[in-house]
Each structure stands twice: as C-alpha cells, then as structure tokens.
Scaffold this motif. Structure first.
Motif, short mmCIF file in Angstrom:
data_model
loop_
_atom_site.label_atom_id
_atom_site.label_comp_id
_atom_site.label_asym_id
_atom_site.label_seq_id
_atom_site.Cartn_x
_atom_site.Cartn_y
_atom_site.Cartn_z
N VAL A 152 33.90 39.82 48.12
CA VAL A 152 33.68 39.48 46.90
C VAL A 152 34.93 40.13 46.11
O VAL A 152 35.45 40.89 46.81
CB VAL A 152 32.37 40.12 46.26
CG1 VAL A 152 31.21 39.49 46.83
CG2 VAL A 152 32.57 41.62 46.33
N LYS A 153 35.40 39.41 45.15
CA LYS A 153 36.36 39.69 44.46
C LYS A 153 36.34 40.22 42.73
O LYS A 153 35.35 39.49 42.15
CB LYS A 153 37.53 38.65 44.06
CG LYS A 153 38.88 38.84 43.61
CD LYS A 153 40.08 37.84 43.77
CE LYS A 153 41.12 38.11 42.89
NZ LYS A 153 41.91 39.33 43.71
N ARG A 154 36.85 41.22 42.32
CA ARG A 154 36.65 41.57 40.98
C ARG A 154 37.27 40.66 40.00
O ARG A 154 38.46 40.33 40.28
CB ARG A 154 37.16 43.02 40.85
CG ARG A 154 37.08 43.64 39.35
CD ARG A 154 37.60 44.96 39.51
NE ARG A 154 38.96 44.96 39.99
CZ ARG A 154 39.96 44.92 38.94
NH1 ARG A 154 39.93 44.70 37.83
NH2 ARG A 154 41.25 45.18 39.77
N PRO A 155 36.61 40.27 39.02
CA PRO A 155 37.66 39.75 37.91
C PRO A 155 38.46 40.66 37.30
O PRO A 155 38.44 41.71 37.11
CB PRO A 155 36.36 39.39 36.64
CG PRO A 155 34.99 39.41 37.66
CD PRO A 155 35.35 40.67 38.33
N ALA A 156 39.56 39.92 36.90
CA ALA A 156 40.86 40.75 36.51
C ALA A 156 40.56 41.33 35.09
O ALA A 156 40.96 42.52 34.86
CB ALA A 156 42.00 39.74 36.11
N ASP A 157 39.37 41.19 34.28
CA ASP A 157 39.24 41.64 33.00
C ASP A 157 37.92 42.68 33.26
O ASP A 157 37.66 43.46 32.13
CB ASP A 157 38.82 40.66 31.87
CG ASP A 157 37.45 39.60 32.21
OD1 ASP A 157 37.05 39.76 33.61
OD2 ASP A 157 37.17 38.90 31.53
N PHE A 256 31.53 38.28 39.90
CA PHE A 256 32.52 38.01 40.88
C PHE A 256 33.68 36.73 40.48
O PHE A 256 33.11 35.73 39.92
CB PHE A 256 31.88 37.43 42.11
CG PHE A 256 30.91 38.45 42.60
CD1 PHE A 256 31.04 39.88 42.74
CD2 PHE A 256 29.52 37.80 43.62
CE1 PHE A 256 30.12 40.75 43.15
CE2 PHE A 256 28.59 39.03 43.78
CZ PHE A 256 28.96 40.45 43.70
N ASP A 257 34.76 37.05 40.65
CA ASP A 257 35.64 35.96 40.57
C ASP A 257 35.70 35.02 41.84
O ASP A 257 36.21 33.95 41.64
CB ASP A 257 37.25 36.57 40.16
CG ASP A 257 38.24 35.66 39.88
OD1 ASP A 257 38.15 34.95 38.73
OD2 ASP A 257 39.07 35.52 40.64
#
Length: 273
Positions: A152-157, A256-257
């Motif tokens: 999983v990837k964290r959203p930039a904001d 999740f981004d």
C-alpha cells in the motif's frame, strides 16, 4: 526489537525455482546462524499469479495504481529480527558453532552469509527497516498456510503519522474481522539506514545506478501488510461481498493511493520471538 526487510532479485542465470532452492537451502542455512538473530523468515514470490489465486475479477476490484513492472524487480524478501541495531550490525561475524576435532570452532562463512551474493542475486538487496504493528499474532500450524502480501502507498496529502494511525488502527481492526484469519502484521518502511554498515562500501547498493534502482522500487508503496489464512478462499469470500467488504473498500479508497497484492511462500528459518 529491530526488524529489517531485504528484497532481492534472482541472478539472471537462475530460474525462479533454482533461486528458491538456493535461497531456502543454502543461503538460509547461514542466515539463521547470524549472531544474536531473533527471527528469520524468507518470503518467495509464488509461481502462481495472484489473478489465478484470487480470481482476476476480484484482483481487478481490489487493485489501485499498481506499480509498473513490479514483479520484474524482486523474487523474494527476507525478514531479519534482532534485539537492537547494535546486534544487527555485528551479526555478520564468525559464529562459534562449527564442530571440530577440538570442540566448537569459528565458522567464517557465517560472516559472509554463505558468500553467495554474487551468484544468487542480481545486484544488492533492497534492505530497509520497518516499523512493525502486530494486528493479530500469527498462529502457524504444522503445515503450509496461504500467505498474502498487501502493498500500500500513502496519499501525498496524508501525513505519515496519520497514515500509520489509520492503517494500524481503524483499517487493521476491520481486517482482523475476516473469518479464518490466522495472523496479520503491518510493516511500515522507515528512513533508518540499515545498509551502510551491513554491506561492504563497494557494494552495488551504493552506486548511483543501485540507488536509482532501489528508489524506483520504493516509489510504488510505503507499507506491507502480511496476512495468513488456511486457504485463499478465506480471503476471497470476505472480499467479494458483505458489510465487512464494503467497509474495507470504502476505507481503502480513502487511505491508499495505491494497493496491490501478491501471494508468497514463507519459510521460517528462525521463529520470531
């Protein structure tokens, strides 16, 4: 406890199954003897595509912004656990555990972890520290379990602290309600340098090309959630329909981004304590 992951790509001369045999058989025999090691697991990418395991329709529904060419960048990853950073850095020293005519002697090959890096891997491992959250302790029976890795990837904001709080809090609480779950561990990659003193100065990891290769791999995800089930059906049944699936899907869309899944075959060389 210090927990380190090391993702590796097999040497091009080896098939995936040859790499698996060499890593599980030869390399692990030295890795499990590293001084003061408290846990050592190897996860090898399954020969079965995730679409075949979970079903292509479900994979399509659950996948979001999967990293391009992801599977070409790794074949497996090891998990090393030590009491602290000092034990980890000093682990690659001769182990006094080799039987000889005068009793126990030092085995220098332990310090080299078998000395097979150049023939087992294509380049240096991607080695990094993780912040571990045990959502549900793993109960392993005396047989193979189905292990699922969720990247999983964290959203930039979304601030890293909030991402961790939501992932290990609300999301983990929901995920552990999946019927048949035998364990769930969340691992968030940190910026702690666990490569500089562990690998030789001249390693490929520290070249410009090695740095680019590693950072490209890291760019697609920030955390890995590990799930253990008796069979894939446990996960599939819970994620096809129902209130729990709806809640998880809604939270995944917000949290999740990127999110994607892989099946891995786990070998426990040293049971984590």
């Amino acid at each position: 406890m210090l927990k380190v992951f090391g993702f590796v790509t097999r040497h091009p001369r080896l098939s995936h199954d040859e790499y698996r045999a060499a890593h599980v058989g030869y390399h692990n025999s030295f890795g499990r003897r590293l001084n003061n090691i408290r846990g050592y697991l190897l996860n090898v990418a399954s020969n079965t595509p995730i679409e075949a395991t979970l079903g292509s329709d479900l994979v399509s529904l659950l996948t979001k912004n999967e990293q391009a060419n992801f599977d070409a960048q790794w074949d497996g990853w090891g998990q090393l656990l030590f009491d602290n950073y000092t034990d980890y850095i000093s682990a690659k020293t001769p182990a006094r555990d080799r039987a000889g005519p005068n009793g126990l002697g030092d085995d220098s090959m332990v310090a080299k972890v078998g000395g097979d890096f150049d023939t087992l891997y294509a380049g240096s491992p991607f080695q990094f520290h993780v912040d571990e959250h045990v959502a549900q302790p793993v109960i392993r029976p005396e047989r193979k379990l189905f292990k699922l890795a969720q990247f999983v990837k964290r959203p930039a904001d979304l601030a890293p602290e909030l991402f961790r709080a939501y992932l290990t809090g609300q999301y983990a609480s929901l995920a552990t309600e999946i019927p048949g779950l035998r364990g769930m561990v969340i691992n968030l990659r940190t910026n702690l340098d666990v490569m500089t003193k562990f690998f030789a100065d001249g390693s490929e990891a520290f070249t410009p090309a090695g740095t680019v290769r590693r950072n490209e791999f890291y760019s697609g995800w920030d955390a890995i959630a590990e799930y253990w089930f008796d069979t894939p059906k446990n996960f599939v049944t819970a994620r096809v329909k129902g209130n729990l699936n709806t809640q998880l899907s809604e939270l995944e869309n917000k949290l999740f981004d990127a999110v994607f899944y892989r099946e891995v075959d786990e070998t426990v060389a040293v049971l984590p304590k």
